[in-house]
Write an enzyme that holds these catalytic residues in place. Sequence first.
Site, short mmCIF file in Angstrom:
data_model
loop_
_atom_site.label_atom_id
_atom_site.label_comp_id
_atom_site.label_asym_id
_atom_site.label_seq_id
_atom_site.Cartn_x
_atom_site.Cartn_y
_atom_site.Cartn_z
N HIS B 123 33.19 34.05 42.70
CA HIS B 123 33.26 34.81 43.95
C HIS B 123 32.17 35.87 43.90
O HIS B 123 31.80 36.34 42.82
CB HIS B 123 34.65 35.45 44.01
CG HIS B 123 34.98 36.13 45.30
ND1 HIS B 123 34.58 37.41 45.59
CD2 HIS B 123 35.69 35.70 46.37
CE1 HIS B 123 35.04 37.74 46.79
NE2 HIS B 123 35.71 36.73 47.28
N ASP B 199 38.21 36.88 36.02
CA ASP B 199 38.57 37.14 37.41
C ASP B 199 39.82 36.31 37.70
O ASP B 199 39.73 35.10 37.93
CB ASP B 199 37.41 36.75 38.32
CG ASP B 199 37.79 36.88 39.80
OD1 ASP B 199 38.95 37.23 40.08
OD2 ASP B 199 36.92 36.61 40.64
N GLN B 202 42.77 34.71 41.89
CA GLN B 202 43.44 33.55 42.49
C GLN B 202 44.47 32.94 41.54
O GLN B 202 45.19 32.03 41.92
CB GLN B 202 42.40 32.46 42.86
CG GLN B 202 41.42 32.87 43.93
CD GLN B 202 42.05 32.92 45.31
OE1 GLN B 202 43.12 32.37 45.56
NE2 GLN B 202 41.37 33.58 46.23
N LYS B 225 47.05 39.38 47.35
CA LYS B 225 47.14 37.91 47.32
C LYS B 225 48.44 37.45 46.68
O LYS B 225 48.68 36.26 46.54
CB LYS B 225 45.96 37.33 46.55
CG LYS B 225 44.60 37.54 47.26
CD LYS B 225 43.53 36.75 46.54
CE LYS B 225 42.14 37.32 46.75
NZ LYS B 225 41.53 36.93 48.02
N CYS B 367 32.82 33.86 50.59
CA CYS B 367 32.21 34.78 49.62
C CYS B 367 31.76 34.05 48.36
O CYS B 367 31.87 34.58 47.25
CB CYS B 367 33.15 35.92 49.24
SG CYS B 367 33.71 36.88 50.63
C1 LIG Z 1 38.24 34.48 42.97
C2 LIG Z 1 38.22 35.80 43.67
N1 LIG Z 1 37.75 36.86 43.04
C3 LIG Z 1 37.70 38.08 43.62
C4 LIG Z 1 38.13 38.26 44.90
C5 LIG Z 1 38.04 39.62 45.51
O1 LIG Z 1 39.28 40.08 45.85
P1 LIG Z 1 39.42 41.44 46.67
O2 LIG Z 1 38.69 41.21 47.95
O3 LIG Z 1 40.87 41.61 46.86
O4 LIG Z 1 38.80 42.51 45.86
C6 LIG Z 1 38.64 37.17 45.61
C7 LIG Z 1 39.09 37.34 47.00
O5 LIG Z 1 38.92 36.50 47.84
C8 LIG Z 1 38.68 35.91 44.98
O6 LIG Z 1 39.15 34.84 45.62
#
Ligand SMILES: Cc1ncc(COP(=O)(O)O)c(C=O)c1O
Lengths: 152, 410
Positions: B123, B199, B202, B225, B367
Amino acid sequence: MPGLEDLYREIILDHYRTPRNRGELPPPAAHAVGHNPLCGDEIDVYLQVDGDTITDVKVGGQGCSISQSSASMMSQAVKGRSVTEVRALVRRFKGMMSIEEELPEGERAPEVEVKLGDLEALQGVVKFPVRIKCATLAWNTLIEALAEATSA
Amino acid sequence: MTLDVASIQAQFPLLQRKINGQRLVYLDSANTSQKPRVVIDAMTNFMETSYAPINRSAYQLAAEATEAFEHARKAVRRFINAPHADDVIFTKNATEGLNLVAYSWGRANLRAGDVVVLTQMEHHANIVPWHMLAAERGIELRWVPLTNDGQLDLTNLSSLLDGAKAFAFTAMSNVLGTITPVRQLCDAAHAAGALAIVDACQYVPHNVTDVQAWDADFVAFSSHKMCGPSGIGVLWGRQALLEGMPPFLGGGNMIADVRMDGFAPAELPAKFEAGTPPITEAIGLHAAIDFLEDLGMANVRRHEMEIATYAMDTLNERYGDDICLHGPTNVEVRGATFSFGFRNIHPHDLSQVLDQRNVCLRAGHHCVKPLMRLLNVNATARASFYLYNDQHDVDALADALDGASDIFGL
Ligand SMILES: Cc1ncc(COP(=O)(O)O)c(C=O)c1O
């Protein structure tokens, strides 16, 4: 909720399926690339400006039916027009999308009448605010290409 | 079905909403999840009865609020099996957690030419902070490639990791649904002398998470989430690392002392929690964790494997070559998040048409632009299923796709 028929008018789908003025123009034609950071759509606009007239325009890139049809109609609408007319057309179109842009200090709105013609079909987009950026992508890119063409 | 979805749905007020007389089919939980009544009530109740500043005042109300806030931290510790509650840092979201690591650990430890390894399915939250460090420090980024079915291609992992200082990777892709072999990746990082930064944004909402079993060094995720409120996230870090790092944001709460000529940072976790934290949100996150633990994360995972299987079977059976589902087909290595292309209809148009049937899905680049370039698409449509989705939702998606074909004359 506004209906899909407000958005996907037949003329829009026609331009989407059979886009006009697809392609590229070699330099010295001006070229600008526009991105919609929300969805990743990309549009290329190539402009040939001779004197004060837009003698040729081509459009490339990919996107949804709204951004592609808007680009196609835009290309038809600007070909053969003067730079002043095109600037007025951009303002009219953005006005239809409820985007009123301030003129730079000391500048007055050009007193030229431009008709939107087919472009009126995109009017329904305003009812779908998320899609306004799709409809205006080609136009913002056009402005950039115009700036390049007229600064050279 | 493993979960009693009807009774779960009944606990989510928003899912009761009807638009134009039709029920809502919410398939965008990978983006953000809906909230159960218990979370909403916990936050409302806290604001109505116990809201006060934390860590600052001596009166009883403030002491109660501080205790509730720290209780939430303990709940997070238990939920991810962290060794100490003090290593659980409350952030704004996963993005802030990953930025914290890149800024604080990265700036203190990385110099020009140092290598950080990422994967091609990250991401932007786990790419851009490293790009920023690359621009500032001249670090080198290397990328673990993908296999054709959207898993990590680990063939050359050890040579990619050779000499690396950190390996930052996702535990589950928000586009492909791929679940990565986190323990194996952490081991590979450590074997190369690199830190393992996970990370888990998800992953945590859908699986049993055990940061010690992973042997990870940092783990970041977001509350919104996982049925909790937006505005709060978590960074867990190995204690010795967190202690050795300089603070990230400066301000109140993160200091032990401030003088005209300098400051001394506070102990963990306050050191990394500058300013007034998301107090009510922490209470909400605690309620979300209780809610998830009542269901059982192993059950949530099993339910999503069932839904993923049913979705793949249904969509492939009905649409064959007209639908292109990205990511692995083996449910052992994927969650219930599906990016797809359908009959050349642009994802924006698709999601617009599906919206007429109250089917909410995301269209765009999610993203993850580098991955989009690899898939050779500008955008995909994405349907993501969660604990409140069932087979009816899959069927509703499949039915709605038919409507899209009609409009575009395909
Ligand atoms: C794999 C992953 N990492 C990081 C994020 C970032 O999350 P946040 O926007 O809540 O900081 C997301 C959000 O879509 C994500 O799907």
